[in-house]
Motif scaffolding. Structure first.
Motif, PDB file in Angstrom:
ATOM      1  N   GLY A  85       0.795  -1.222   0.000  1.00  0.00           N
ATOM      2  CA  GLY A  85       0.000   0.000   0.000  1.00  0.00           C
ATOM      3  C   GLY A  85       0.827   1.272   0.000  1.00  0.00           C
ATOM      4  O   GLY A  85       0.458   2.258  -0.651  1.00  0.00           O
ATOM      5  N   ASN A  86       1.938   1.280   0.711  1.00  0.00           N
ATOM      6  CA  ASN A  86       2.780   2.483   0.768  1.00  0.00           C
ATOM      7  C   ASN A  86       3.367   2.826  -0.596  1.00  0.00           C
ATOM      8  O   ASN A  86       3.319   3.984  -1.032  1.00  0.00           O
ATOM      9  CB  ASN A  86       3.896   2.319   1.800  1.00  0.00           C
ATOM     10  CG  ASN A  86       3.380   2.352   3.216  1.00  0.00           C
ATOM     11  OD1 ASN A  86       2.341   2.950   3.497  1.00  0.00           O
ATOM     12  ND2 ASN A  86       4.091   1.689   4.115  1.00  0.00           N
ATOM     13  N   ARG A  89       0.568   3.940  -3.003  1.00  0.00           N
ATOM     14  CA  ARG A  89       0.114   5.303  -2.720  1.00  0.00           C
ATOM     15  C   ARG A  89       1.146   6.328  -3.186  1.00  0.00           C
ATOM     16  O   ARG A  89       0.796   7.343  -3.793  1.00  0.00           O
ATOM     17  CB  ARG A  89      -0.136   5.465  -1.224  1.00  0.00           C
ATOM     18  CG  ARG A  89      -0.628   6.831  -0.844  1.00  0.00           C
ATOM     19  CD  ARG A  89      -0.906   6.923   0.630  1.00  0.00           C
ATOM     20  NE  ARG A  89      -1.400   8.257   0.962  1.00  0.00           N
ATOM     21  CZ  ARG A  89      -1.724   8.630   2.167  1.00  0.00           C
ATOM     22  NH1 ARG A  89      -1.634   7.791   3.189  1.00  0.00           N
ATOM     23  NH2 ARG A  89      -2.145   9.849   2.382  1.00  0.00           N
ATOM     24  N   ASN A  92       1.021   6.574  -7.030  1.00  0.00           N
ATOM     25  CA  ASN A  92      -0.208   7.222  -7.481  1.00  0.00           C
ATOM     26  C   ASN A  92      -0.160   8.731  -7.191  1.00  0.00           C
ATOM     27  O   ASN A  92      -0.574   9.543  -8.017  1.00  0.00           O
ATOM     28  CB  ASN A  92      -1.431   6.575  -6.815  1.00  0.00           C
ATOM     29  CG  ASN A  92      -2.702   6.809  -7.591  1.00  0.00           C
ATOM     30  OD1 ASN A  92      -2.701   6.993  -8.798  1.00  0.00           O
ATOM     31  ND2 ASN A  92      -3.819   6.794  -6.885  1.00  0.00           N
ATOM     32  N   ARG A  93       0.373   9.090  -6.048  1.00  0.00           N
ATOM     33  CA  ARG A  93       0.499  10.509  -5.686  1.00  0.00           C
ATOM     34  C   ARG A  93       1.508  11.198  -6.607  1.00  0.00           C
ATOM     35  O   ARG A  93       1.265  12.292  -7.113  1.00  0.00           O
ATOM     36  CB  ARG A  93       0.918  10.653  -4.223  1.00  0.00           C
ATOM     37  CG  ARG A  93       1.014  12.106  -3.754  1.00  0.00           C
ATOM     38  CD  ARG A  93       1.348  12.252  -2.271  1.00  0.00           C
ATOM     39  NE  ARG A  93       2.467  11.425  -1.872  1.00  0.00           N
ATOM     40  CZ  ARG A  93       2.429  10.498  -0.900  1.00  0.00           C
ATOM     41  NH1 ARG A  93       1.330  10.278  -0.222  1.00  0.00           N
ATOM     42  NH2 ARG A  93       3.495   9.801  -0.609  1.00  0.00           N
ATOM     43  N   ARG A  98      -2.887  11.768  -7.017  1.00  0.00           N
ATOM     44  CA  ARG A  98      -4.003  11.245  -6.232  1.00  0.00           C
ATOM     45  C   ARG A  98      -3.410  10.546  -5.020  1.00  0.00           C
ATOM     46  O   ARG A  98      -2.647   9.597  -5.171  1.00  0.00           O
ATOM     47  CB  ARG A  98      -4.851  10.299  -7.063  1.00  0.00           C
ATOM     48  CG  ARG A  98      -5.490  11.050  -8.232  1.00  0.00           C
ATOM     49  CD  ARG A  98      -6.390  10.216  -9.050  1.00  0.00           C
ATOM     50  NE  ARG A  98      -6.909  11.012 -10.162  1.00  0.00           N
ATOM     51  CZ  ARG A  98      -7.610  10.513 -11.137  1.00  0.00           C
ATOM     52  NH1 ARG A  98      -7.894   9.222 -11.156  1.00  0.00           N
ATOM     53  NH2 ARG A  98      -8.041  11.288 -12.096  1.00  0.00           N
ATOM     54  N   ASP A  99      -3.793  10.992  -3.853  1.00  0.00           N
ATOM     55  CA  ASP A  99      -3.138  10.554  -2.618  1.00  0.00           C
ATOM     56  C   ASP A  99      -3.791   9.317  -1.995  1.00  0.00           C
ATOM     57  O   ASP A  99      -4.301   9.359  -0.878  1.00  0.00           O
ATOM     58  CB  ASP A  99      -3.112  11.710  -1.612  1.00  0.00           C
ATOM     59  CG  ASP A  99      -2.166  11.439  -0.459  1.00  0.00           C
ATOM     60  OD1 ASP A  99      -1.269  10.593  -0.605  1.00  0.00           O
ATOM     61  OD2 ASP A  99      -2.331  12.071   0.599  1.00  0.00           O
ATOM     62  N   TYR A 100      -3.794   8.233  -2.757  1.00  0.00           N
ATOM     63  CA  TYR A 100      -4.280   6.944  -2.274  1.00  0.00           C
ATOM     64  C   TYR A 100      -3.690   5.854  -3.160  1.00  0.00           C
ATOM     65  O   TYR A 100      -3.279   6.124  -4.296  1.00  0.00           O
ATOM     66  CB  TYR A 100      -5.820   6.875  -2.280  1.00  0.00           C
ATOM     67  CG  TYR A 100      -6.438   7.115  -3.646  1.00  0.00           C
ATOM     68  CD1 TYR A 100      -6.639   6.070  -4.555  1.00  0.00           C
ATOM     69  CD2 TYR A 100      -6.820   8.401  -4.037  1.00  0.00           C
ATOM     70  CE1 TYR A 100      -7.190   6.296  -5.803  1.00  0.00           C
ATOM     71  CE2 TYR A 100      -7.378   8.634  -5.279  1.00  0.00           C
ATOM     72  CZ  TYR A 100      -7.568   7.572  -6.164  1.00  0.00           C
ATOM     73  OH  TYR A 100      -8.115   7.806  -7.407  1.00  0.00           O
ATOM     74  N   THR A 102      -4.041   2.790  -5.592  1.00  0.00           N
ATOM     75  CA  THR A 102      -5.049   2.319  -6.539  1.00  0.00           C
ATOM     76  C   THR A 102      -4.708   0.891  -6.951  1.00  0.00           C
ATOM     77  O   THR A 102      -3.610   0.406  -6.686  1.00  0.00           O
ATOM     78  CB  THR A 102      -5.149   3.271  -7.749  1.00  0.00           C
ATOM     79  OG1 THR A 102      -6.284   2.916  -8.544  1.00  0.00           O
ATOM     80  CG2 THR A 102      -3.883   3.227  -8.602  1.00  0.00           C
ATOM     81  N   VAL A 125      -4.900  -3.474  -2.203  1.00  0.00           N
ATOM     82  CA  VAL A 125      -6.074  -2.902  -2.874  1.00  0.00           C
ATOM     83  C   VAL A 125      -6.767  -3.970  -3.706  1.00  0.00           C
ATOM     84  O   VAL A 125      -7.999  -4.100  -3.674  1.00  0.00           O
ATOM     85  CB  VAL A 125      -5.686  -1.679  -3.744  1.00  0.00           C
ATOM     86  CG1 VAL A 125      -6.873  -1.192  -4.568  1.00  0.00           C
ATOM     87  CG2 VAL A 125      -5.131  -0.564  -2.876  1.00  0.00           C
TER      88      VAL A 125
END
Length: 185
Positions: A85-86, A89, A92-93, A98-100, A102, A125
């Motif tokens: 996830g890190n 994120r 994506n950022r 986008r700060d999540y 995907t 995700v």
């Protein structure tokens, strides 16, 4: 050095200068041709990386290759990286603002004559979506890899017409691979 726009990290790697990718005594290219009338899938050079190995057993190299090759219209060099996830994120950022995290990010570098791209899938995700939608995790990975490979070849889904065309192609490829229509839910 990475091409402009390429994420930093363990993505595509070229062999060291002067090192051949073909072992000694092995011919370059295919060693035998397909029977006449048989359909052949485009060649694929795959780098499969696991920064998050929680789903490694589901993503055997031969499966990932089969799913990707079924979605390709041209030979390709693809890196598939499964991340946590890190990292998902952060990428994506950094690249989409986008700060999540995907499910899948596609970094296309070239489409012709050879498709060159990185596909990044975020394991937590993908697992969450599969559980939430009540679908098989392996089927969801297959769908997202096909989806990412189509993006790498220039397909998009920003406009409704493009989305319908892309979904139809995904459904066709997944059906040929033995998976249910992911949009029929």
């Amino acid at each position: 050095m990475s091409p402009p726009g390429r994420p930093k990290g363990e993505y595509r790697r070229a062999p060291p200068e002067g090192v051949s990718m073909n072992p000694p005594g092995r011919a370059k290219g295919p060693t035998r041709s397909a029977p006449e009338g048989a359909s052949t899938m485009p060649a694929l050079r795959l780098s499969l990386q696991f920064a998050d190995a929680s789903h490694r057993a589901l993503l055997a190299r031969h499966r990932v290759q089969r799913w990707l090759r079924a979605s390709l219209d041209a030979p390709a060099e693809l890196t598939v990286r499964i991340v946590d996830g890190n990292e998902g994120r952060t990428l994506n950022r950094q690249f989409r603002r986008r700060d999540y995290a995907t499910n899948v990010l596609t970094f296309p570098y070239q489409q012709h004559p050879l498709v060159i791209a990185d596909l990044v899938l975020c394991a937590p995700v993908v697992e969450h979506e599969a559980r939430e939608q009540g679908i098989d995790l392996q089927a969801h990975y297959a769908h997202l890899l096909v989806h990412g490979a189509l993006h790498a070849q220039g397909m998009h889904h920003e406009r409704q017409r493009d989305a319908k065309a892309m979904q139809a192609r995904e459904t066709q490829v997944l059906a040929a691979l033995g998976f249910a229509d992911p949009y029929a839910r």
